[in-house]
Design a protein around this motif. Structure first.
Motif, mmCIF file in Angstrom:
data_model
loop_
_atom_site.group_PDB
_atom_site.id
_atom_site.type_symbol
_atom_site.label_atom_id
_atom_site.label_comp_id
_atom_site.label_asym_id
_atom_site.label_seq_id
_atom_site.Cartn_x
_atom_site.Cartn_y
_atom_site.Cartn_z
ATOM 1 N N VAL A 101 0.861 -1.189 0.000
ATOM 2 C CA VAL A 101 0.000 0.000 0.000
ATOM 3 C C VAL A 101 0.894 1.235 0.000
ATOM 4 C CG1 VAL A 101 -1.922 -1.136 1.187
ATOM 5 C CG2 VAL A 101 -0.123 -0.028 2.545
ATOM 6 N N ASP A 102 0.291 2.402 -0.316
ATOM 7 C CA ASP A 102 1.090 3.634 -0.336
ATOM 8 C C ASP A 102 1.062 4.355 1.005
ATOM 9 O OD1 ASP A 102 -1.510 4.409 -0.370
ATOM 10 O OD2 ASP A 102 -1.322 5.872 -1.993
ATOM 11 N N ASN A 103 0.178 3.930 1.915
ATOM 12 C CA ASN A 103 0.041 4.575 3.215
ATOM 13 C C ASN A 103 0.048 3.506 4.301
ATOM 14 O OD1 ASN A 103 -0.761 5.934 5.552
ATOM 15 N ND2 ASN A 103 -2.131 7.309 4.443
ATOM 16 N N PRO A 104 0.985 3.569 5.262
ATOM 17 C CA PRO A 104 1.068 2.536 6.304
ATOM 18 C C PRO A 104 -0.197 2.435 7.157
ATOM 19 C CG PRO A 104 2.482 4.413 6.830
ATOM 20 C CD PRO A 104 2.023 4.610 5.426
ATOM 21 N N LYS A 105 -1.040 3.479 7.142
ATOM 22 C CA LYS A 105 -2.284 3.422 7.920
ATOM 23 C C LYS A 105 -3.328 2.535 7.249
ATOM 24 C CE LYS A 105 -1.707 8.038 9.955
ATOM 25 N NZ LYS A 105 -2.299 9.402 10.094
ATOM 26 N N ASN A 106 -3.141 2.277 5.963
ATOM 27 C CA ASN A 106 -4.085 1.419 5.235
ATOM 28 C C ASN A 106 -3.681 -0.047 5.388
ATOM 29 O OD1 ASN A 106 -5.469 3.668 4.277
ATOM 30 N ND2 ASN A 106 -4.189 3.809 2.439
ATOM 31 N N LYS A 107 -4.251 -0.707 6.359
ATOM 32 C CA LYS A 107 -3.942 -2.123 6.589
ATOM 33 C C LYS A 107 -4.822 -2.989 5.681
ATOM 34 C CE LYS A 107 -0.939 -1.419 9.867
ATOM 35 N NZ LYS A 107 0.481 -1.769 9.712
ATOM 36 N N ILE A 108 -4.573 -2.871 4.393
ATOM 37 C CA ILE A 108 -5.377 -3.582 3.404
ATOM 38 C C ILE A 108 -4.516 -4.638 2.726
ATOM 39 C CG2 ILE A 108 -6.764 -3.364 1.299
ATOM 40 C CD1 ILE A 108 -7.143 -0.403 2.017
ATOM 41 N N SER A 109 -5.029 -5.833 2.628
ATOM 42 C CA SER A 109 -4.304 -6.875 1.892
ATOM 43 C C SER A 109 -5.312 -7.750 1.156
ATOM 44 C CB SER A 109 -3.449 -7.731 2.830
ATOM 45 O OG SER A 109 -4.252 -8.388 3.777
ATOM 46 N N LEU A 110 -4.919 -8.219 0.002
ATOM 47 C CA LEU A 110 -5.787 -9.097 -0.774
ATOM 48 C C LEU A 110 -5.870 -10.460 -0.100
ATOM 49 C CD1 LEU A 110 -4.644 -8.313 -4.418
ATOM 50 C CD2 LEU A 110 -6.765 -7.608 -3.311
ATOM 51 N N THR A 111 -7.006 -11.115 -0.267
ATOM 52 C CA THR A 111 -7.164 -12.467 0.273
ATOM 53 C C THR A 111 -6.114 -13.375 -0.341
ATOM 54 O OG1 THR A 111 -9.547 -12.130 0.463
ATOM 55 C CG2 THR A 111 -8.758 -14.393 0.540
ATOM 56 N N SER A 112 -5.388 -14.080 0.511
ATOM 57 C CA SER A 112 -4.325 -14.945 0.006
ATOM 58 C C SER A 112 -4.907 -16.134 -0.743
ATOM 59 C CB SER A 112 -3.446 -15.440 1.157
ATOM 60 O OG SER A 112 -4.222 -16.168 2.090
ATOM 61 N N ILE A 113 -4.133 -16.649 -1.679
ATOM 62 C CA ILE A 113 -4.584 -17.812 -2.432
ATOM 63 C C ILE A 113 -4.564 -19.046 -1.544
ATOM 64 C CG2 ILE A 113 -3.776 -16.898 -4.640
ATOM 65 C CD1 ILE A 113 -1.329 -18.693 -4.401
ATOM 66 N N HIS A 114 -5.411 -20.011 -1.881
ATOM 67 C CA HIS A 114 -5.422 -21.269 -1.118
ATOM 68 C C HIS A 114 -4.156 -22.052 -1.434
ATOM 69 C CE1 HIS A 114 -6.605 -25.036 0.650
ATOM 70 N NE2 HIS A 114 -6.499 -25.646 -0.524
ATOM 71 N N VAL A 115 -3.398 -22.380 -0.401
ATOM 72 C CA VAL A 115 -2.163 -23.140 -0.570
ATOM 73 C C VAL A 115 -2.346 -24.513 0.064
ATOM 74 C CG1 VAL A 115 0.308 -23.232 -0.125
ATOM 75 C CG2 VAL A 115 -0.799 -21.025 -0.493
ATOM 76 N N PRO A 116 -2.491 -25.567 -0.728
ATOM 77 C CA PRO A 116 -2.680 -26.908 -0.162
ATOM 78 C C PRO A 116 -1.423 -27.409 0.526
ATOM 79 C CG PRO A 116 -2.418 -27.030 -2.541
ATOM 80 C CD PRO A 116 -2.496 -25.573 -2.198
ATOM 81 N N ASN A 117 -1.579 -28.338 1.429
ATOM 82 C CA ASN A 117 -0.431 -28.937 2.102
ATOM 83 C C ASN A 117 0.372 -29.773 1.115
ATOM 84 O OD1 ASN A 117 -0.951 -27.983 4.762
ATOM 85 N ND2 ASN A 117 -2.581 -29.492 4.958
ATOM 86 N N PRO A 118 1.707 -29.806 1.257
ATOM 87 C CA PRO A 118 2.529 -30.634 0.362
ATOM 88 C C PRO A 118 2.148 -32.110 0.479
ATOM 89 C CG PRO A 118 3.904 -29.149 1.660
ATOM 90 C CD PRO A 118 2.530 -29.079 2.239
ATOM 91 N N VAL A 119 2.352 -32.841 -0.609
ATOM 92 C CA VAL A 119 2.009 -34.265 -0.603
ATOM 93 C C VAL A 119 3.227 -35.156 -0.797
ATOM 94 C CG1 VAL A 119 -0.346 -33.888 -1.395
ATOM 95 C CG2 VAL A 119 1.461 -34.186 -3.071
ATOM 96 N N ILE A 120 4.373 -34.560 -1.081
ATOM 97 C CA ILE A 120 5.572 -35.374 -1.306
ATOM 98 C C ILE A 120 6.791 -34.608 -0.822
ATOM 99 C CG2 ILE A 120 5.876 -34.520 -3.666
ATOM 100 C CD1 ILE A 120 6.864 -37.297 -4.440
ATOM 101 N N SER A 121 7.764 -35.334 -0.287
ATOM 102 C CA SER A 121 8.981 -34.723 0.236
ATOM 103 C C SER A 121 10.190 -35.549 -0.184
ATOM 104 C CB SER A 121 8.949 -34.640 1.770
ATOM 105 O OG SER A 121 7.797 -33.988 2.228
ATOM 106 N N LEU A 122 11.348 -34.902 -0.223
ATOM 107 C CA LEU A 122 12.595 -35.645 -0.430
ATOM 108 C C LEU A 122 13.744 -34.874 0.182
ATOM 109 C CD1 LEU A 122 14.324 -34.179 -2.954
ATOM 110 C CD2 LEU A 122 12.651 -35.356 -4.329
ATOM 111 N N SER A 123 14.777 -35.610 0.575
ATOM 112 C CA SER A 123 15.969 -34.974 1.138
ATOM 113 C C SER A 123 16.853 -34.486 0.001
ATOM 114 C CB SER A 123 16.732 -35.972 2.010
ATOM 115 O OG SER A 123 17.167 -37.080 1.238
ATOM 116 N N ILE A 124 17.581 -33.422 0.252
ATOM 117 C CA ILE A 124 18.434 -32.841 -0.783
ATOM 118 C C ILE A 124 19.654 -32.215 -0.124
ATOM 119 C CG2 ILE A 124 17.173 -30.630 -0.748
ATOM 120 C CD1 ILE A 124 17.675 -30.472 -3.798
ATOM 121 N N ARG A 125 20.807 -32.326 -0.789
ATOM 122 C CA ARG A 125 22.039 -31.735 -0.251
ATOM 123 C C ARG A 125 22.986 -31.418 -1.407
ATOM 124 N NH1 ARG A 125 26.040 -35.821 0.001
ATOM 125 N NH2 ARG A 125 25.192 -37.937 -0.225
ATOM 126 N N PRO A 126 23.897 -30.461 -1.208
ATOM 127 C CA PRO A 126 24.867 -30.144 -2.271
ATOM 128 C C PRO A 126 25.909 -31.254 -2.381
ATOM 129 C CG PRO A 126 25.310 -28.837 -0.311
ATOM 130 C CD PRO A 126 24.032 -29.569 -0.044
#
Length: 389
Positions: free
Chosen positions: A70-95
């Motif tokens: 926003v252009d003014n810190p007094k305006n506490k306005i934010s758009l509704t966040s998108i729905h983020v589903p929980n992850p369904v798969i994981s894996l370990s990773i390293r350099p």
């Protein structure tokens, strides 16, 4: 990219001008806009302002995808966040090399900011870096980006499906925690029951659990109730069958007992965690797995082999259509059965088949897979399972 780090944004109200200040609604941080650009494919055009509905880009803005300004810190306005589903798969990773660590973590942190469905965490037991996402291909793309954009060759472990556990029947508990070792001891008694939070429906199981206090009188003082809830949350982190989180379960405490000297929040926390684990043994615990909605397209001549492959992977065909010598198949398939499917599809359709998938729900695994998961978990723990199905 050749333009460095670009942050794309869209104007929903008012306008943005070059040189103005904006405020990040999330952390109240101010940023100045020294340069404002509009992208045309791979060509960049400097502009002085952007109006409502226009999309532009900024340089060097540190924020996550979906952040509101926003252009003014007094305006506490934010758009509704998108729905983020929980992850369904994981894996370990390293350099693969020590000198790649800086670029390795720089890349992962950048991906987290870009994509809210991409998660990064450190496994507290193995001390491994774990990345999680919405499918095998999703994570493969980020691994390839690390190789291409950051010139590192990460080493990945075997993908791990995000299984869950739940209780499927009503079960009571009556548990006493008592410990005396000189001086002030520990004493707490809790009584109540656990029950499924929801029935198995077309939408699967809801991936949360619930605590409720039905206490009356002063059998357990109010200041200890928070300890009971914390004990329940502790026990949810690791299920008894496979060590996965417990979901779709409600714990209700309706009675108990305390000691004027030895009772404490910690004592009730320990008592509740142990009571819940004991009750879960009688609550017919089940393992849940993620089910994916899968859409497959390809030439009609290969439809039979594609359907056969989905059936072998424990999938359920929902619909099948043929149009202009091409087929479209919609199915529901367990994620655990989808590993390596892209290779199988290419070979069975001469490289002409395509598929997409997204998470739909969690459903109970079959008895054979549940036993396999339990045996693997007990083997890793180095003890024999106390459950018998």
């Amino acid at each position: 990219g050749k333009f460095g780090q670009l942050t794309y944004l869209r104007v929903y109200q008012g306008k943005i001008t070059k040189g103005m200040e904006m405020v990040n609604v999330t952390n109240n941080q101010k940023i100045k806009i020294p340069r404002l650009i509009r992208m045309h494919s791979n060509e960049m055009e400097d502009v002085d302002e952007l109006g409502v509905g226009e999309i532009g880009a900024l340089f060097g803005v540190d924020c996550h995808s979906g952040t509101s300004f926003v252009d003014n810190p007094k305006n506490k306005i934010s758009l509704t966040s998108i729905h983020v589903p929980n992850p369904v798969i994981s894996l370990s990773i390293r350099p693969s090399k020590k000198d790649e660590e800086n670029n390795f973590f720089k890349a992962l942190n950048k991906f987290v900011k870009e994509d809210p469905t991409f998660r990064l965490e450190r496994d507290k037991d193995s001390n491994e870096t774990i990345i999680s996402g919405m499918g095998e291909l999703h994570l493969q793309i980020y691994v390839e980006r690390m190789k291409r954009e950051y010139k590192i060759n990460p080493i990945t472990g075997k993908p791990k499906v995000n299984f869950k556990e739940t209780c499927t029947s009503y079960s009571t508990f009556d548990y006493t925690h008592k410990k005396q070792s000189g001086g002030r001891g520990q004493y707490a008694k809790v009584k109540g029951y656990i029950e499924p939070l929801n029935e198995d429906t077309e939408d699967g199981y809801i991936l949360k659990s619930e605590f409720r206090s039905d206490l009356t009188g002063n059998t357990i003082p109010p200041e200890f109730v928070s300890g009971i809830e914390k004990g329940f949350q502790d026990a949810l982190d690791e299920g008894p069958l496979t060590g996965n989180p417990i979901v779709a379960t409600r714990l209700v405490v309706n009675d108990g007992q305390h000691h004027i000297v030895d009772s404490s929040e910690l004592a009730f926390r320990i008592a509740t965690a142990n009571a819940f684990r004991e009750a879960l043994k009688e609550g017919d615990a089940k393992v849940l797995e993620p089910i994916m909605s899968v859409e497959i397209t390809g030439p009609a001549e290969f439809q039979g082999s594609v359907v056969s492959n989905i059936t072998k992977r424990m999938g359920m065909i929902l619909s099948s259509e043929t149009n202009n010598n091409n087929f479209v198949i919609n199915a529901e398939v367990p994620l655990n059965s989808m590993f390596g499917y892209s290779t199988d599809l290419r070979s069975s359709t001469q490289g002409k088949g395509e598929f997409s998938m997204e998470y739909k729900m969690h459903q109970p695994v079959n008895a054979g897979l549940q036993r396999e998961l339990m045996e693997a978990y007990q083997k890793n723990r180095g003890s024999k399972s106390e459950y018998d199905f």
